[in-house]
Scaffold this motif. Structure first.
Motif, PDB file in Angstrom:
ATOM      1  N   TYR A  25      -5.271   1.058   1.194  1.00 19.68           N
ATOM      2  CA  TYR A  25      -4.323   1.602   0.230  1.00 19.68           C
ATOM      3  C   TYR A  25      -5.050   2.498  -0.780  1.00 19.68           C
ATOM      4  O   TYR A  25      -4.584   3.595  -1.106  1.00 19.68           O
ATOM      5  CB  TYR A  25      -3.594   0.479  -0.506  1.00 19.68           C
ATOM      6  CG  TYR A  25      -2.582   0.979  -1.517  1.00 19.68           C
ATOM      7  CD1 TYR A  25      -1.301   1.347  -1.119  1.00 19.68           C
ATOM      8  CD2 TYR A  25      -2.922   1.105  -2.860  1.00 19.68           C
ATOM      9  CE1 TYR A  25      -0.383   1.830  -2.037  1.00 19.68           C
ATOM     10  CE2 TYR A  25      -2.009   1.591  -3.786  1.00 19.68           C
ATOM     11  CZ  TYR A  25      -0.739   1.943  -3.372  1.00 19.68           C
ATOM     12  OH  TYR A  25       0.160   2.428  -4.280  1.00 19.68           O
TER      13      TYR A  25
ATOM     14  N   LEU B 130      -5.849   5.822   0.828  1.00 21.19           N
ATOM     15  CA  LEU B 130      -4.697   6.709   0.899  1.00 21.19           C
ATOM     16  C   LEU B 130      -4.344   7.283  -0.470  1.00 21.19           C
ATOM     17  O   LEU B 130      -4.076   8.482  -0.612  1.00 21.19           O
ATOM     18  CB  LEU B 130      -3.493   5.951   1.466  1.00 21.19           C
ATOM     19  CG  LEU B 130      -3.410   5.846   2.992  1.00 21.19           C
ATOM     20  CD1 LEU B 130      -2.349   4.833   3.396  1.00 21.19           C
ATOM     21  CD2 LEU B 130      -3.107   7.211   3.597  1.00 21.19           C
ATOM     22  N   LYS B 131      -4.347   6.439  -1.473  1.00 19.51           N
ATOM     23  CA  LYS B 131      -4.013   6.889  -2.817  1.00 19.51           C
ATOM     24  C   LYS B 131      -4.985   7.962  -3.287  1.00 19.51           C
ATOM     25  O   LYS B 131      -4.577   9.014  -3.813  1.00 19.51           O
ATOM     26  CB  LYS B 131      -4.020   5.706  -3.782  1.00 19.51           C
ATOM     27  CG  LYS B 131      -3.647   6.066  -5.207  1.00 19.51           C
ATOM     28  CD  LYS B 131      -3.622   4.822  -6.093  1.00 19.51           C
ATOM     29  CE  LYS B 131      -3.315   5.164  -7.541  1.00 19.51           C
ATOM     30  NZ  LYS B 131      -3.286   3.969  -8.419  1.00 19.51           N
TER      31      LYS B 131
ATOM     32  N   THR C 230       3.116  -0.167   5.705  1.00 22.30           N
ATOM     33  CA  THR C 230       3.803   1.125   5.720  1.00 22.30           C
ATOM     34  C   THR C 230       4.913   1.170   4.679  1.00 22.30           C
ATOM     35  O   THR C 230       5.148   2.219   4.059  1.00 22.30           O
ATOM     36  CB  THR C 230       4.385   1.432   7.108  1.00 22.30           C
ATOM     37  OG1 THR C 230       5.310   0.400   7.485  1.00 22.30           O
ATOM     38  CG2 THR C 230       3.285   1.516   8.154  1.00 22.30           C
TER      39      THR C 230
ATOM     40  N   VAL D  20       3.324   1.764   1.216  1.00 23.67           N
ATOM     41  CA  VAL D  20       2.866   3.149   1.074  1.00 23.67           C
ATOM     42  C   VAL D  20       4.048   4.082   0.820  1.00 23.67           C
ATOM     43  O   VAL D  20       3.987   4.974  -0.032  1.00 23.67           O
ATOM     44  CB  VAL D  20       2.082   3.584   2.330  1.00 23.67           C
ATOM     45  CG1 VAL D  20       1.835   5.092   2.328  1.00 23.67           C
ATOM     46  CG2 VAL D  20       0.759   2.838   2.409  1.00 23.67           C
TER      47      VAL D  20
ATOM     48  N   LEU E   3       3.517   5.571  -2.725  1.00 23.78           N
ATOM     49  CA  LEU E   3       2.791   6.827  -2.541  1.00 23.78           C
ATOM     50  C   LEU E   3       3.660   7.953  -1.995  1.00 23.78           C
ATOM     51  O   LEU E   3       3.187   9.079  -1.826  1.00 23.78           O
ATOM     52  CB  LEU E   3       1.586   6.611  -1.624  1.00 23.78           C
ATOM     53  CG  LEU E   3       0.549   5.587  -2.105  1.00 23.78           C
ATOM     54  CD1 LEU E   3      -0.615   5.500  -1.126  1.00 23.78           C
ATOM     55  CD2 LEU E   3       0.051   5.919  -3.512  1.00 23.78           C
TER      56      LEU E   3
ATOM     57  N   LEU F 112       4.259   6.675   6.389  1.00 19.20           N
ATOM     58  CA  LEU F 112       3.115   6.247   7.186  1.00 19.20           C
ATOM     59  C   LEU F 112       3.639   5.645   8.479  1.00 19.20           C
ATOM     60  O   LEU F 112       4.254   4.580   8.485  1.00 19.20           O
ATOM     61  CB  LEU F 112       2.298   5.215   6.401  1.00 19.20           C
ATOM     62  CG  LEU F 112       0.976   4.752   7.023  1.00 19.20           C
ATOM     63  CD1 LEU F 112      -0.016   5.909   7.119  1.00 19.20           C
ATOM     64  CD2 LEU F 112       0.371   3.613   6.201  1.00 19.20           C
TER      65      LEU F 112
END
Length: 300
Positions: free
Chosen positions: A156, A159-160, A243, A246, A250, A254
């Motif tokens: 995570y 990705l962030k 997912t 996210v 975000l 995903l």
């Protein structure tokens, strides 16, 4: 020939199998009829050549950055897998582990000139600026994690970090916009804008055109998740939950494109050097071929 489809592969935590998955996904794409290029962007600890069953290549990114090789294609070497090539990050050039802005741009601009149906960019561990910049530079990415809470948390964070660095790249020299994006990753920003949607609302209030550009960048991304070393149904469902988180926080869709069962043969393939999908392991090969099929269904 059309431009290659470039896919970065990362995950934040070391040891979750990024290089193994990069190697075998590429081999699966070759088995499906595509040509594949590998780029080892783990500039501080490149080892993709080992996973491919190769000795250290005679030409690497080091030779391109120092100008010894004028074109990035000059450092391409063939791999033991048919219809595939490798550009290795291995080298003794200390600056290679932490390239400056100009060196990063030189690599990123040159990658798009290479010839292959797919190019897989194997990122280093962690969420450093170099890792995040390579993630954000390409519209397609795969995040790899296992089901352990620490791995999921690191994925995570990866990705962030990649998303905010990618958004910052849209506005070079714009300290005002970049400050809003940076605040999103800080404690202060987290209280004011706990989601990317919240951050975009803040930007839109003062910079509507820039907020629209940021939304387009997010919507145009194709992000995928692969869950590694799965031992049971409960672990498979970890990917589905991840997912959803996210998407909520975000603002990125995903896509969960598959999982890899835990099998000692995959670890053994690292000893024998070479992709497990090309060895006698039908269970692992079936997982990788399914992932490759799901990936190409979205990207082609």
């Amino acid at each position: 020939m059309s431009e290659p489809i470039i896919i970065s592969v990362g995950g934040g935590k070391g040891g979750v199998g990024k290089s193994t998955i990069s190697t075998n996904l590429g081999a699966s794409l070759v088995k499906s009829g595509f040509s594949v290029g590998y780029i080892d962007a783990d500039l501080g600890g490149a080892n993709l050549h080992t996973c491919l069953g190769m000795r250290r290549p005679p030409r690497t990114l080091q030779h391109f950055l120092t100008g010894e090789c004028k074109l990035l294609s000059d450092v391409v070497v063939k791999t033991p897998i048919p219809k595939s090539w490798l550009i290795s990050g291995a080298g003794d050039f200390l600056e290679l582990a932490n390239p400056n802005f100009g060196q990063k741009q030189k690599i990123l601009n040159a990658v798009k000139t290479l010839e292959a149906d797919y190019i897989i960019v194997d990122l280093g561990a962690g969420s450093s600026n170099i890792v995040s910049d390579f993630f954000g530079a390409f519209p397609n990415s795969i995040t790899v994690t296992d089901s352990l809470p620490t791995s999921v948390e690191n994925a995570y964070g990866f990705l962030k970090s990649g998303i905010y660095r990618g958004l910052m790249r849209l506005f070079p020299g714009r300290a005002d916009i970049q400050k809003v994006i940076k605040d999103f990753t800080s404690d202060k920003g987290g209280k004011q804008a706990p989601t990317v949607d919240g951050m975009l609302a803040l930007v839109k209030a003062s910079y509507p055109d820039e907020a629209r550009q940021m939304r387009e960048w997010l919507d145009n991304r194709k992000s995928f998740l692969i869950l590694n070393m799965v031992r049971g149904a409960d672990e498979i469902r970890v990917g589905e939950g991840f997912t959803a988180i996210v998407q909520r926080y975000l603002s990125v869709q995903l896509r969960y494109i598959g999982y890899l069962i835990y099998t000692p043969e995959i670890r053994e393939s690292l000893r024998t050097l070479g992709p497990v999908v090309l060895q006698n392991n039908p269970k692992a090969a079936e997982c990788f071929m399914a992932i490759a099929k799901n990936l190409t269904a979205v990207l082609r």
